[in-house]
Design a protein around this motif. Structure first.
Motif, PDB file in Angstrom:
ATOM      1  N   UNK A 104       0.821  -1.207   0.000  1.00  0.00           N
ATOM      2  CA  UNK A 104       0.000   0.000   0.000  1.00  0.00           C
ATOM      3  C   UNK A 104       0.858   1.261   0.000  1.00  0.00           C
ATOM      4  N   UNK A 105       0.392   2.290  -0.706  1.00  0.00           N
ATOM      5  CA  UNK A 105       1.116   3.561  -0.738  1.00  0.00           C
ATOM      6  C   UNK A 105       0.783   4.409   0.490  1.00  0.00           C
ATOM      7  N   UNK A 106      -0.495   4.524   0.821  1.00  0.00           N
ATOM      8  CA  UNK A 106      -0.908   5.414   1.904  1.00  0.00           C
ATOM      9  C   UNK A 106      -1.508   4.688   3.101  1.00  0.00           C
ATOM     10  N   UNK A 107      -1.584   3.364   3.038  1.00  0.00           N
ATOM     11  CA  UNK A 107      -2.253   2.597   4.073  1.00  0.00           C
ATOM     12  C   UNK A 107      -1.246   1.718   4.799  1.00  0.00           C
ATOM     13  N   UNK A 108      -1.350   1.637   6.103  1.00  0.00           N
ATOM     14  CA  UNK A 108      -0.435   0.839   6.903  1.00  0.00           C
ATOM     15  C   UNK A 108       1.018   1.278   6.699  1.00  0.00           C
ATOM     16  N   UNK A 109       1.289   2.530   7.054  1.00  0.00           N
ATOM     17  CA  UNK A 109       2.647   3.043   6.868  1.00  0.00           C
ATOM     18  C   UNK A 109       3.663   2.286   7.725  1.00  0.00           C
ATOM     19  N   UNK A 110       3.237   1.750   8.845  1.00  0.00           N
ATOM     20  CA  UNK A 110       4.098   0.899   9.654  1.00  0.00           C
ATOM     21  C   UNK A 110       3.419  -0.460   9.787  1.00  0.00           C
ATOM     22  N   UNK A 126       1.453 -18.301  17.121  1.00  0.00           N
ATOM     23  CA  UNK A 126       0.929 -17.210  16.301  1.00  0.00           C
ATOM     24  C   UNK A 126       1.342 -15.868  16.912  1.00  0.00           C
ATOM     25  N   UNK A 127       1.234 -14.821  16.115  1.00  0.00           N
ATOM     26  CA  UNK A 127       1.596 -13.497  16.596  1.00  0.00           C
ATOM     27  C   UNK A 127       1.765 -12.543  15.438  1.00  0.00           C
ATOM     28  N   UNK A 128       2.526 -11.471  15.668  1.00  0.00           N
ATOM     29  CA  UNK A 128       2.780 -10.501  14.606  1.00  0.00           C
ATOM     30  C   UNK A 128       4.180  -9.928  14.764  1.00  0.00           C
ATOM     31  N   UNK A 129       4.720  -9.461  13.641  1.00  0.00           N
ATOM     32  CA  UNK A 129       6.024  -8.797  13.600  1.00  0.00           C
ATOM     33  C   UNK A 129       5.809  -7.403  13.055  1.00  0.00           C
ATOM     34  N   UNK A 130       6.277  -6.407  13.766  1.00  0.00           N
ATOM     35  CA  UNK A 130       6.093  -5.020  13.340  1.00  0.00           C
ATOM     36  C   UNK A 130       7.187  -4.586  12.372  1.00  0.00           C
ATOM     37  N   UNK A 131       6.955  -3.440  11.752  1.00  0.00           N
ATOM     38  CA  UNK A 131       7.987  -2.792  10.962  1.00  0.00           C
ATOM     39  C   UNK A 131       8.120  -3.230   9.525  1.00  0.00           C
ATOM     40  N   UNK A 132       7.042  -3.758   8.922  1.00  0.00           N
ATOM     41  CA  UNK A 132       7.114  -4.067   7.494  1.00  0.00           C
ATOM     42  C   UNK A 132       7.233  -2.770   6.712  1.00  0.00           C
ATOM     43  N   UNK A 133       8.137  -2.738   5.767  1.00  0.00           N
ATOM     44  CA  UNK A 133       8.306  -1.534   4.972  1.00  0.00           C
ATOM     45  C   UNK A 133       7.284  -1.434   3.855  1.00  0.00           C
ATOM     46  N   UNK A 160      -0.738  -9.417   5.877  1.00  0.00           N
ATOM     47  CA  UNK A 160      -0.505  -8.079   6.419  1.00  0.00           C
ATOM     48  C   UNK A 160      -1.849  -7.360   6.429  1.00  0.00           C
ATOM     49  N   UNK A 161      -2.479  -7.330   7.607  1.00  0.00           N
ATOM     50  CA  UNK A 161      -3.809  -6.740   7.753  1.00  0.00           C
ATOM     51  C   UNK A 161      -3.778  -5.758   8.921  1.00  0.00           C
ATOM     52  N   UNK A 162      -4.822  -4.940   9.033  1.00  0.00           N
ATOM     53  CA  UNK A 162      -4.936  -4.029  10.169  1.00  0.00           C
ATOM     54  C   UNK A 162      -5.107  -4.830  11.456  1.00  0.00           C
ATOM     55  N   UNK A 163      -4.482  -4.375  12.522  1.00  0.00           N
ATOM     56  CA  UNK A 163      -4.614  -5.046  13.803  1.00  0.00           C
ATOM     57  C   UNK A 163      -3.433  -5.941  14.111  1.00  0.00           C
ATOM     58  N   UNK A 164      -3.489  -6.547  15.294  1.00  0.00           N
ATOM     59  CA  UNK A 164      -2.374  -7.351  15.785  1.00  0.00           C
ATOM     60  C   UNK A 164      -2.611  -8.850  15.701  1.00  0.00           C
ATOM     61  N   UNK A 165      -3.777  -9.271  15.222  1.00  0.00           N
ATOM     62  CA  UNK A 165      -4.094 -10.690  15.206  1.00  0.00           C
ATOM     63  C   UNK A 165      -4.368 -11.182  13.788  1.00  0.00           C
ATOM     64  N   UNK A 166      -4.196 -12.487  13.610  1.00  0.00           N
ATOM     65  CA  UNK A 166      -4.419 -13.124  12.314  1.00  0.00           C
ATOM     66  C   UNK A 166      -5.914 -13.211  12.041  1.00  0.00           C
ATOM     67  N   UNK A 167      -6.310 -12.823  10.799  1.00  0.00           N
ATOM     68  CA  UNK A 167      -7.717 -12.888  10.398  1.00  0.00           C
ATOM     69  C   UNK A 167      -7.802 -13.528   9.024  1.00  0.00           C
ATOM     70  N   UNK A 168      -8.559 -14.599   8.909  1.00  0.00           N
ATOM     71  CA  UNK A 168      -8.605 -15.356   7.663  1.00  0.00           C
ATOM     72  C   UNK A 168      -9.186 -14.557   6.502  1.00  0.00           C
TER      73      UNK A 168
END
Length: 221
Positions: A104-110, A126-133, A160-168
């Motif tokens: 995304x260009x303008x969405x999910x900047x971090x 399960x979990x999440x990793x921050x800092x995707x470019x 890579x979705x909004x939030x901290x948890x996995x969503x199918x």
């Protein structure tokens, strides 16, 4: 060796890595043999013994977002699901590493990588990793997972979705490239061809032993 990362988290039999820890070890899928601009992601794509499949809305991957090499695994516009990674032979593995980013260009900047590690149909971690470019403004990030205390996986689910948890069924904008999977890559039971070679080898050794005994017998006669 100096370029390899130090693991950043370890719990429940899994270590999470933020950097290259496998190097050139194992099987590798860089999506370089896709060969076309659009590819049916739901049908699955196999390269280097690794199968990647999009689970969710029937989408394609777009190769114009090519931060590494000619192709990457990128849902067209946005996905509605997740990417499943496994060995083509369905076997277990102890470690996986890949490049990940956000389209995304303008969405999910971090942006974050949400993940599930699976063994025999059960989510073991399960979990999440921050800092995707953002692929338009930065490079992809190297992320990996390795089992500890004998923990193995047979499937990894990422998005890579909004939030901290996995969503199918989340709105997914993940980019993947250069996936590496390391051992054990096959069952400990030899393949039929391997058994055949072993039998031939044992036969040859037996024949040599018999010939040697005959020669000794003649020498003493």
């Amino acid at each position: 060796a100096a370029g390899l990362s130090i693991s950043t988290a370890a719990q429940a039999g899994v270590t999470v890595h933020n950097g290259d820890f496998l190097g050139a070890t194992g099987n590798s899928n860089g999506f370089e043999a896709i060969g076309s601009t659009l590819y049916n992601g739901s049908a699955g794509y196999t390269e280097g013994g690794i199968t990647v499949q999009y689970v969710g809305r029937d989408l394609t991957t777009l190769n114009t977002l090519n931060p590494v090499g000619k192709h990457s695994w990128t849902p067209l516009v946005a996905g509605a699901g997740y990417t499943k990674i496994s060995l083509a032979n369905g076997g277990d593995f102890s470690a996986i590493e890949f490049l990940a980013g956000n389209s995304s260009i303008n969405w999910l900047t971090n942006a974050k990588l949400q993940y599930q590690l699976v063994q025999n149909g059960t989510v073991v971690f399960s979990g999440f990793v921050e800092g995707l470019g953002n692929v338009y403004s930065s490079s992809l990030k190297t992320i990996g997972f390795s089992g500890t205390d004998g923990q193995l996986f047979d499937e990894v689910r990422v998005q890579s979705v909004l939030g901290d948890s996995f969503r199918k069924n989340g709105v997914d904008r993940l980019i993947l490239d250069n996936i590496t999977i390391a051992g054990p890559l096959s069952s400990a039971v030899p393949e039929p061809a391997t058994w055949a070679m072993m039998i031939i080898g044992f036969g040859a050794v037996g024949s040599m032993v018999r010939t040697s005994r005959r020669r000794q017998a003649y020498a003493f006669a």
